[in-house]
Design a protein around this motif. Structure first.
Motif, PDB file in Angstrom:
ATOM      1  N   GLU A 195       3.351   1.366   0.578  1.00  0.00           N
ATOM      2  CA  GLU A 195       1.904   1.254   0.336  1.00  0.00           C
ATOM      3  C   GLU A 195       1.215   2.016   1.457  1.00  0.00           C
ATOM      4  OE1 GLU A 195      -1.016   1.374  -0.626  1.00  0.00           O
ATOM      5  OE2 GLU A 195      -1.427  -0.627  -1.436  1.00  0.00           O
ATOM      6  N   ALA A 196       0.554   3.134   1.096  1.00  0.00           N
ATOM      7  CA  ALA A 196      -0.035   4.015   2.111  1.00  0.00           C
ATOM      8  C   ALA A 196      -1.295   3.444   2.749  1.00  0.00           C
ATOM      9  CB  ALA A 196      -0.329   5.383   1.504  1.00  0.00           C
ATOM     10  N   ASP A 197      -2.004   2.589   2.030  1.00  0.00           N
ATOM     11  CA  ASP A 197      -3.233   2.003   2.566  1.00  0.00           C
ATOM     12  C   ASP A 197      -2.854   0.855   3.506  1.00  0.00           C
ATOM     13  OD1 ASP A 197      -5.822   1.286   3.078  1.00  0.00           O
ATOM     14  OD2 ASP A 197      -6.127   0.280   1.137  1.00  0.00           O
ATOM     15  N   THR A 198      -2.435   1.211   4.704  1.00  0.00           N
ATOM     16  CA  THR A 198      -1.851   0.226   5.615  1.00  0.00           C
ATOM     17  C   THR A 198      -2.858  -0.792   6.141  1.00  0.00           C
ATOM     18  OG1 THR A 198      -2.178   1.682   7.534  1.00  0.00           O
ATOM     19  CG2 THR A 198      -0.096   1.876   6.332  1.00  0.00           C
ATOM     20  N   ASN A 199      -4.141  -0.412   6.227  1.00  0.00           N
ATOM     21  CA  ASN A 199      -5.131  -1.358   6.743  1.00  0.00           C
ATOM     22  C   ASN A 199      -5.976  -1.995   5.652  1.00  0.00           C
ATOM     23  OD1 ASN A 199      -6.820   0.729   6.017  1.00  0.00           O
ATOM     24  ND2 ASN A 199      -7.310   1.355   8.130  1.00  0.00           N
ATOM     25  N   GLY A 200      -5.684  -1.670   4.403  1.00  0.00           N
ATOM     26  CA  GLY A 200      -6.343  -2.318   3.282  1.00  0.00           C
ATOM     27  C   GLY A 200      -7.813  -2.025   3.095  1.00  0.00           C
ATOM     28  N   ASN A 201      -8.276  -0.885   3.621  1.00  0.00           N
ATOM     29  CA  ASN A 201      -9.702  -0.580   3.480  1.00  0.00           C
ATOM     30  C   ASN A 201     -10.020   0.324   2.290  1.00  0.00           C
ATOM     31  OD1 ASN A 201      -8.744   1.876   4.330  1.00  0.00           O
ATOM     32  ND2 ASN A 201     -10.144   2.085   6.093  1.00  0.00           N
ATOM     33  N   LYS A 202      -9.034   0.535   1.419  1.00  0.00           N
ATOM     34  CA  LYS A 202      -9.195   1.325   0.193  1.00  0.00           C
ATOM     35  C   LYS A 202      -9.463   2.801   0.464  1.00  0.00           C
ATOM     36  CE  LYS A 202      -8.852  -2.488  -2.165  1.00  0.00           C
ATOM     37  NZ  LYS A 202      -7.615  -2.819  -2.912  1.00  0.00           N
ATOM     38  N   THR A 203      -9.186   3.229   1.680  1.00  0.00           N
ATOM     39  CA  THR A 203      -9.367   4.631   2.061  1.00  0.00           C
ATOM     40  C   THR A 203      -8.140   5.089   2.838  1.00  0.00           C
ATOM     41  OG1 THR A 203     -11.775   4.393   2.207  1.00  0.00           O
ATOM     42  CG2 THR A 203     -10.791   6.275   3.350  1.00  0.00           C
ATOM     43  N   ILE A 204      -7.653   6.283   2.531  1.00  0.00           N
ATOM     44  CA  ILE A 204      -6.507   6.821   3.267  1.00  0.00           C
ATOM     45  C   ILE A 204      -7.020   7.664   4.424  1.00  0.00           C
ATOM     46  CG2 ILE A 204      -4.441   8.260   3.136  1.00  0.00           C
ATOM     47  CD1 ILE A 204      -4.284   5.593   1.630  1.00  0.00           C
ATOM     48  N   GLU A 205      -6.741   7.212   5.622  1.00  0.00           N
ATOM     49  CA  GLU A 205      -7.144   7.932   6.817  1.00  0.00           C
ATOM     50  C   GLU A 205      -6.005   8.837   7.281  1.00  0.00           C
ATOM     51  OE1 GLU A 205      -9.056   5.147   9.589  1.00  0.00           O
ATOM     52  OE2 GLU A 205      -9.168   3.766   7.894  1.00  0.00           O
ATOM     53  N   SER A 206      -6.295   9.728   8.198  1.00  0.00           N
ATOM     54  CA  SER A 206      -5.314  10.743   8.589  1.00  0.00           C
ATOM     55  C   SER A 206      -4.011  10.131   9.088  1.00  0.00           C
ATOM     56  CB  SER A 206      -5.906  11.664   9.658  1.00  0.00           C
ATOM     57  OG  SER A 206      -6.312  10.910  10.801  1.00  0.00           O
ATOM     58  N   PHE A 207      -4.078   9.039   9.849  1.00  0.00           N
ATOM     59  CA  PHE A 207      -2.853   8.442  10.384  1.00  0.00           C
ATOM     60  C   PHE A 207      -2.024   7.801   9.276  1.00  0.00           C
ATOM     61  CE2 PHE A 207      -5.609   4.745  10.273  1.00  0.00           C
ATOM     62  CZ  PHE A 207      -4.767   3.679   9.990  1.00  0.00           C
ATOM     63  N   GLU A 208      -2.666   7.457   8.147  1.00  0.00           N
ATOM     64  CA  GLU A 208      -1.935   6.867   7.033  1.00  0.00           C
ATOM     65  C   GLU A 208      -1.281   7.925   6.157  1.00  0.00           C
ATOM     66  OE1 GLU A 208      -4.429   2.838   6.026  1.00  0.00           O
ATOM     67  OE2 GLU A 208      -5.419   4.761   5.620  1.00  0.00           O
ATOM     68  N   ALA A 209      -1.705   9.176   6.297  1.00  0.00           N
ATOM     69  CA  ALA A 209      -1.176  10.254   5.467  1.00  0.00           C
ATOM     70  C   ALA A 209      -0.048  11.034   6.135  1.00  0.00           C
ATOM     71  CB  ALA A 209      -2.294  11.219   5.076  1.00  0.00           C
ATOM     72  N   THR A 210       0.031  10.999   7.462  1.00  0.00           N
ATOM     73  CA  THR A 210       1.075  11.743   8.163  1.00  0.00           C
ATOM     74  C   THR A 210       2.348  10.902   8.247  1.00  0.00           C
ATOM     75  OG1 THR A 210       0.268  10.901  10.285  1.00  0.00           O
ATOM     76  CG2 THR A 210      -0.546  13.063   9.565  1.00  0.00           C
ATOM     77  N   PRO A 211       3.535  11.526   8.261  1.00  0.00           N
ATOM     78  CA  PRO A 211       3.800  12.964   8.229  1.00  0.00           C
ATOM     79  C   PRO A 211       3.910  13.554   6.830  1.00  0.00           C
ATOM     80  CG  PRO A 211       5.862  11.812   8.504  1.00  0.00           C
ATOM     81  CD  PRO A 211       4.786  10.746   8.436  1.00  0.00           C
ATOM     82  N   LEU A 212       3.624  12.765   5.771  1.00  0.00           N
ATOM     83  CA  LEU A 212       3.724  13.295   4.418  1.00  0.00           C
ATOM     84  C   LEU A 212       2.821  14.505   4.254  1.00  0.00           C
ATOM     85  CD1 LEU A 212       4.794  13.011   1.500  1.00  0.00           C
ATOM     86  CD2 LEU A 212       2.799  11.576   1.027  1.00  0.00           C
ATOM     87  N   ILE A 213       1.566  14.360   4.673  1.00  0.00           N
ATOM     88  CA  ILE A 213       0.640  15.481   4.700  1.00  0.00           C
ATOM     89  C   ILE A 213       0.495  15.878   6.158  1.00  0.00           C
ATOM     90  CG2 ILE A 213      -1.692  16.267   4.161  1.00  0.00           C
ATOM     91  CD1 ILE A 213      -1.829  14.095   2.024  1.00  0.00           C
ATOM     92  N   PRO A 214       1.070  17.014   6.571  1.00  0.00           N
ATOM     93  CA  PRO A 214       1.056  17.404   7.978  1.00  0.00           C
ATOM     94  C   PRO A 214      -0.354  17.428   8.559  1.00  0.00           C
ATOM     95  CG  PRO A 214       2.493  18.847   6.703  1.00  0.00           C
ATOM     96  CD  PRO A 214       1.739  18.001   5.716  1.00  0.00           C
ATOM     97  N   ALA A 215      -0.455  17.080   9.810  1.00  0.00           N
ATOM     98  CA  ALA A 215      -1.756  17.060  10.478  1.00  0.00           C
ATOM     99  C   ALA A 215      -2.404  18.439  10.477  1.00  0.00           C
ATOM    100  CB  ALA A 215      -1.584  16.561  11.915  1.00  0.00           C
TER     101      ALA A 215
END
Length: 325
Positions: A195-215
């Protein structure tokens, strides 16, 4: 403990297990723990399941011969589990005269397909998501097509999957695969979903997307947010025949069956696709986790903490099911 064979997924190679997540790679953790393992198993990054099944058989036979081992555990990421399932049906019946596979661990594998692949394959029929036939399409579908179209350019620099792996992992591709490849008796199948939404705020932030989507990818967090929304809402995509005015002509348009709310996903696979009970998988529940869902994106599932949980499960199974050894 019996050795672990680490199997990479789509558009990746064995060195992907060397990527540090949470400050340490899976390879580093296993070396520190003194666990026997082999991760230098390179399948074709975008190869067919059948081709990679043969390569996996060759690698496992070589490891078994050189190490003198009789049992393995397969720890796989993404399509690595699909390739392993093909191996277990096509080659394992002969290989088990020399060694046995005790368990198969699936990290984020879209065992029932991913609609991201659906969009990527279907967008080829149009060539451009700005096509007039898409003007009245649901905005979720339009967004998915646009991201698939944009993502196709990532393939030039090696960041997007390609065929035959891409088409195999469509929802219809995996439906056909699952009809053909069945669970092998005597092998425990465990599925681990993200589950990529690690903090449950319904928004994917940069730290939740890496390393799948490179910085390094511009607007990486925005892309991750859109992928999470589209993947979570889209159940499946289909081609629909639509008449023009007065029914004189007909044309094709993409349409989708959508969920009312966005479903949990790891930016590649929906949770329900990973936990494929009809494929023979049981949810990996341990350490107080009763859902088999862990708060990491698709790539970040390959981390030392989850590997520790896998080692605990292997040790537990050895005690509770000694007859499997």
């Amino acid at each position: 403990m019996e050795p672990l064979a680490l199997i990479h997924g789509t558009n990746a190679q064995s060195k992907s297990w060397e990527v540090q997540i949470l400050g340490e790679s899976v390879v580093e953790r296993l070396r520190t723990r003194g666990v026997p393992f082999e991760y230098r198993i390179d399948l074709e990054p975008n190869g067919s399941a059948e081709r990679n099944a043969r390569l996996l058989s060759e690698n496992l036979n070589e490891i078994a011969w050189s190490w003198g081992v009789q049992n393995f555990h397969l720890v796989t990421h993404s399509k690595g589990a699909t390739d392993s399932r093909a191996y277990l049906q096509l080659y394992y019946p002969a290989d088990k005269e020399r060694f046995r596979i005790l368990s198969l661990y699936s990290l984020g594998t879209p065992s029932q397909g991913t609609t991201l692949s659906d969009y990527s394959v279907l967008v080829r029929l149009w060539g451009n998501p700005a096509d007039e036939r898409l003007l009245s399409v649901d905005p979720v579908v339009a967004r998915g097509l646009l991201d698939a179209y944009t993502g196709s350019w990532l393939g030039i620099v090696g960041l997007a999957p390609s065929d035959p792996a891409l088409s195999l992992q469509t929802t219809w591709g995996m439906e056909e695969f699952n009809k053909k490849y069945k669970k092998q008796a005597g092998v425990c199948y465990y599925s681990i979903a993200g589950e990529a939404d690690t903090n449950g705020n319904k928004t994917i932030e940069s730290f939740e997307a890496t390393p799948l989507i490179p910085a390094s990818v511009v607007f990486g967090s925005l892309l991750g947010d859109r992928i999470y929304w589209v993947l979570g809402r889209t159940l499946y995509v289909t081609i629909q025949e639509v008449p023009y005015a007065f029914g004189l002509r007909r044309y094709q348009r993409l349409t989708a069956i959508l969920a009312e709310e966005s479903e949990p996903n790891d930016l590649t696979s929906r949770v329900e696709s990973v936990h494929c009970e009809s494929c023979g998988f049981q949810r990996f529940v341990t350490g107080g986790n009763s859902t088999g869902v862990y708060y990491y994106n698709h790539s970040a599932l390959k981390n030392p903490l989850i590997m520790e949980r896998i080692l605990e499960r292997i040790a537990r199974d050895a005690v509770e099911s000694p007859g499997m050894r």
